[in-house]
Design a protein around this motif. Sequence first.
Motif: not given
Length: 310
Positions: A123-137
């Motif tokens: 998927f494509l994203t603007n990256g604003s929600k790529l928190t550490r928890d999101m990255s882990f998941n």
Amino acid sequence: MKINAGIKFKGNTFWKRGHWIAQAINRYQWHNNPKKFKVANFPLHVDIELTNTCNLRCNFCFNYKLKNKGFMKFDLFKKIIDECARNKLYSIRLSWRGETTLHPDLITFIKYAKKKGIKDVSFLTNGSKLTRDMSFNLIHSGLDYIGISIDGVDETYEKIRKPIKYREIINNLIDLNLARDFYRRKKPVIDVRSVASAVKSTKHRYFKEVGYWADKVMILDVLDYSNKPKNANPNFICQYPWQRLVIGWDGIVHPCCADTFDKCVVGDATKQSLKRIWHSKQMNYIRYKHKTHKYKDIPACRDCPINYRN
């Protein structure tokens, strides 16, 4: 979309994505089926829009013009993926007109697609929600590829991608990269991309600073969705009708990702199978119009920015 100013790779992203034989076959079909006007038994790729909502209002984006907005329900997603799996579809992309990470069940959707055997999920994203928890998941979900739009550096980026700060997006990119390394995962492959105008005078710095934390860097021309006069290419034949289908969050099916304003609906995934839509009169009509250089008879194709010369 035309690539302007090139692509930079760190290592070989082809091998990093895995499934080499399946990927090679898919890429061969992707490039050769449109040239031979060959219609495969099933689409070679499907774009699935999890949501068309967005948390930004970038100055070149059309998203704010969209009227009906919402989030795809899991039952519809499951129906789509189950059919794709039965037909051994190679790849899906979970994004289109909105910000995919806003969907509350994104991780569940990715895991289901991988469980059903879809080899390449991105998927494509603007990256604003790529928190550490999101990255882990995301790393543990099985996601294969993620494209992050980072347009320019410093004030240029912040002017385009309000209200995200440049340092925030770089930190998110670093966290995703480091988390992937920490868990000794090769995926997701990290792709960062910018519109060409945003890095016109800072290209070297962009490749060095942003590209350091990515596997792939792309500099792209932005598509012009304005109503300004354009010089159409009379010999243009779009490859998309022989490659993919695009499904909106509500199940409405489009022939390609350029039909952002629903000018060319070819089916409804809530009521029809994708295979039936793929071989429908509507899709065959679109293919015929492109083969005979009469694509202007199709409103979505006539207004599409892809088929215009600079």
